[in-house]
Write an enzyme that holds these catalytic residues in place. Structure first.
Site, PDB file in Angstrom:
ATOM      1  N   GLU A 157      -7.418 -35.012 -26.203  1.00 23.73           N
ATOM      2  CA  GLU A 157      -8.084 -34.964 -27.605  1.00 23.73           C
ATOM      3  C   GLU A 157      -9.665 -35.615 -27.386  1.00 23.73           C
ATOM      4  OE1 GLU A 157      -5.756 -37.175 -30.364  1.00 23.73           O
ATOM      5  OE2 GLU A 157      -4.104 -35.714 -29.962  1.00 23.73           O
ATOM      6  N   GLU A 262       3.441 -30.179 -26.954  1.00 26.42           N
ATOM      7  CA  GLU A 262       3.972 -31.004 -28.110  1.00 26.42           C
ATOM      8  C   GLU A 262       4.350 -30.396 -29.289  1.00 26.42           C
ATOM      9  OE1 GLU A 262       1.067 -34.409 -29.213  1.00 26.42           O
ATOM     10  OE2 GLU A 262       0.511 -34.460 -26.892  1.00 26.42           O
TER      11      GLU A 262
HETATM   12  C1  XIL Z   1       2.485 -39.678 -31.190  1.00 25.99           C
HETATM   13  C2  XIL Z   1       3.995 -40.315 -31.138  1.00 25.99           C
HETATM   14  O1  XIL Z   1       5.045 -39.446 -31.077  1.00 25.99           O
HETATM   15  C3  XIL Z   1       4.120 -41.552 -32.221  1.00 25.99           C
HETATM   16  O2  XIL Z   1       5.513 -41.974 -31.651  1.00 25.99           O
HETATM   17  C4  XIL Z   1       2.864 -42.496 -32.059  1.00 25.99           C
HETATM   18  O3  XIL Z   1       3.145 -43.404 -32.942  1.00 25.99           O
HETATM   19  C5  XIL Z   1       1.593 -41.837 -32.146  1.00 25.99           C
HETATM   20  O4  XIL Z   1       1.501 -40.884 -31.233  1.00 25.99           O
HETATM   21  N1  XIL Z   1      -0.972 -36.315 -30.269  1.00 25.99           N
HETATM   22  C6  XIL Z   1      -0.494 -36.660 -29.062  1.00 25.99           C
HETATM   23  C7  XIL Z   1       0.729 -37.733 -28.885  1.00 25.99           C
HETATM   24  O5  XIL Z   1      -1.143 -36.391 -27.945  1.00 25.99           O
HETATM   25  O6  XIL Z   1       0.552 -38.592 -28.065  1.00 25.99           O
HETATM   26  C8  XIL Z   1       1.093 -38.187 -30.349  1.00 25.99           C
HETATM   27  O7  XIL Z   1       2.406 -38.898 -30.258  1.00 25.99           O
HETATM   28  C9  XIL Z   1       0.988 -37.158 -31.360  1.00 25.99           C
HETATM   29  C10 XIL Z   1      -0.328 -36.567 -31.325  1.00 25.99           C
END
Ligand code: XIL
Length: 378
Positions: A157, A262
Site C-alpha cells: 500500500e 486478499e
Molecule cells: C487486516 C486484518 O484482516 C485485520 O485483522 C486487522 O485488524 C487489520 O488488517 N489490507 C491488508 C491487510 O494488506 O493486511 C489487512 O488485514 C486488510 C487490508
C-alpha cells in the site's frame, strides 16, 4: 464370475454415479485447491487461532481447501518486531511450520507497510534510523525463513488513489526509493523467495499507473520483482471486472505474475460508497449499515455467487498470468469485514458460512471448472 461378486462392485458404481461420499453418506465437497491445481494456487489468510489449530473442523477445512496460506496479522511489524531489539517469532514460526507440514505455498505478509507498525517505528525521526530499521527488520525476518517462506509482500500500500506516493513515514524519511531499498534487502536475504508489491484498488486506472511505475522503477534499478498483488477487497455488487481484466493484461505485459492476494466480496453498504480498503478508515455503527444481522437473504447470496463465478471465469481466462488467488479469511464468521470499517456488523464475504458450510458462491466457483460452458461469456 461367482454369484455374489457384483456386490463388490456396487460401491464403485455408486461412487462413480454420484461423486465421492464420506462415511456418513453425505456427498463430499470438492476441494478448491485440487480443482484449480493446474491453474493457480488457492489460498487463505490465517488468523492466529487458525495457525494454532484451535478448532479442528476449521483446521480440516483449511487443509482440504487451501494450498497456500498468508499470515493475516502475525507477521506485521507490531506483532513480529515490537521493539528495536526485540522480535517475537513464536506465532510466525508456527505459521511457517504449519504451511510446510501441509506442503502449502507460504506467503509472508508484510515487510514494509505504514499500518500496524510498532510504536518505536512511528517515532523514528530521521533518515539514517529509518534506513537502519529497514535493514534490521527485513534482514532478520526474511533470513529467518529463508527457503521456507515462498513469497513476500515486500511493500504494501505505497500508493494513493490517484497513483501518487502515499506520504507514509517511509516515504517522508527516505523518499520514493524506500521501495527499491526494501526489495533489494529482501532479495539479498533470500534470493529464492518471490517478491511482490501488494496494494488495493490497483486495478483502477490511476492507481494502476502508479503500480506500473513502481514495477518499472524496480526493474530499471536491477532489483527483482516477481509479482504484483491485487488485494481484491471488492463489494459483491460492484466488482470492477473490466478494470481487473485490463490490469491483468497490463501487469503481465511487464513480465510479472499477478496474484489476487486478499479476495473477499463484502455484501454490506459502504459508508462513503468507497472502494478503498484503508484499515485506518472508521465509521459509526448504525442499524441501517448492518442490514443482514439476522442472516444472508437468498437474493444477496445468489448475487454474490454470480459475482464470484464471473471473477473466477476471468481468472481462468488469464490463468497463465495468475499465480495465486488467496481469500482474506476462511469463513464469514472470522472475516475482518465484520469489524471494518464499522465495528459490530455481520458481513458475508467468503465462500464458507459461519458454520463452515459452502455457500452458493462456493458452488459457482467450482462450476467454472466442472461446467466449462458456463465460461462462455469470456
Ligand atoms: C487486516 C486484518 O484482516 C485485520 O485483522 C486487522 O485488524 C487489520 O488488517 N489490507 C491488508 C491487510 O494488506 O493486511 C489487512 O488485514 C486488510 C487490508
Amino acid at each position: 464370475m461367482k454369484r455374489n461378486n457384483w456386490i463388490f462392485f456396487l460401491p464403485l458404481v455408486l461412487f462413480s454415479c454420484s461423486g465421492p461420499k464420506n462415511l456418513t453418506g453425505e456427498k463430499e465437497l470438492p476441494s478448491l485447491k485440487k480443482m484449480f491445481q493446474q491453474d493457480f494456487h488457492i489460498g487463505a489468510a490465517l488468523s492466529a487461532p487458525q495457525i494454532q489449530q484451535k478448532d479442528s473442523a476449521t483446521n480440516r477445512l483449511i487443509q482440504k481447501q487451501f494450498g497456500s496460506i498468508t499470515a493475516e496479522n502475525i507477521m506485521k511489524c507490531e506483532v513480529i518486531h515490537p521493539e528495536w531489539n526485540r522480535y517475537s517469532f513464536e506465532l510466525a514460526d508456527q505459521f511457517v511450520d504449519y504451511g510446510r507440514k501441509n506442503r502449502m505455498f507460504i506467503v509472508g505478509h508484510t515487510l514494509i507497510w505504514h499500518s500496524q507498525l510498532s510504536p518505536f517505528v512511528q517515532k523514528i525521526k530521521n533518515r539514517d534510523s529509518m534506513q537502519l530499521f529497514m535493514e534490521n527488520h527485513i534482514r532478520t525476518i526474511v533470513s529467518r525463513y529463508k527457503g521456507k517462506v515462498n513469497g513476500w509482500d515486500v511493500v504494501n500500500e505505497a500508493l494513493n488513489e490517484d497513483g501518487t506516493y502515499r506520504k507514509s513515514i517511509f516515504y517522508e524519511l527516505l523518499g520514493e526509493d524506500f521501495i527499491i531499498t526494501a526489495f533489494r534487502l529482501a532479495q539479498e536475504a533470500d534470493p529464492g523467495a518471490a517478491l511482490y508489491y501488494n496494494d488495493y484498488n490497483i486495478e483502477q486506472p490511476k492507481k494502476r499507473a502508479g503500480a506500473i511505475a513502481i514495477i518499472k522503477k524496480l526493474q530499471a534499478a536491477g532489483v527483482r520483482v516477481d509479482g504484483v498483488g491485487i488485494q481484491g477487497h471488492w463489494r459483491s455488487y460492484k466488482v470492477p471486472l473490466q478494470d481487473i481484466e485490463e490490469s491483468i493484461r497490463d501487469f503481465a505485459a511487464l513480465g510479472v505474475k499477478v496474484h489476487f492476494t486478499e479476495l473477499d466480496l463484502g455484501v454490506l453498504p459502504n459508508p462513503w460508497d468507497s472502494d478503498a480498503a484503508d484499515v485506518n478508515m472508521k465509521a459509526e455503527y448504525s442499524a441501517k449499515m448492518n442490514p443482514y444481522a439476522g442472516g444472508l437473504p437468498d437474493s444477496v447470496a445468489t448475487q454474490q455467487a454470480g459475482s464470484y463465478g464471473e471473477l473466477f471465469r476471468l481468472f481462468l481466462k488469464y490463468k497463465d498470468e495468475i499465480d495465486r488467488v488467496t481469500f482474506w479469511g476462511v469463513h464469514d464468521g472470522q472475516s475482518w469485514l465484520n469489524g471494518w470499517p464499522i465495528r459490530g456488523r455481520t458481513n458475508y464475504p467468503l465462500l464458507f458460512d459461519r458454520k463452515l458450510q459452502p455457500k452458493p458462491a462456493f458452488f459457482k466457483v467450482t462450476e467454472t471448472k466442472t461446467n466449462p460452458s458456463s465460461r462462455k461469456s469470456f
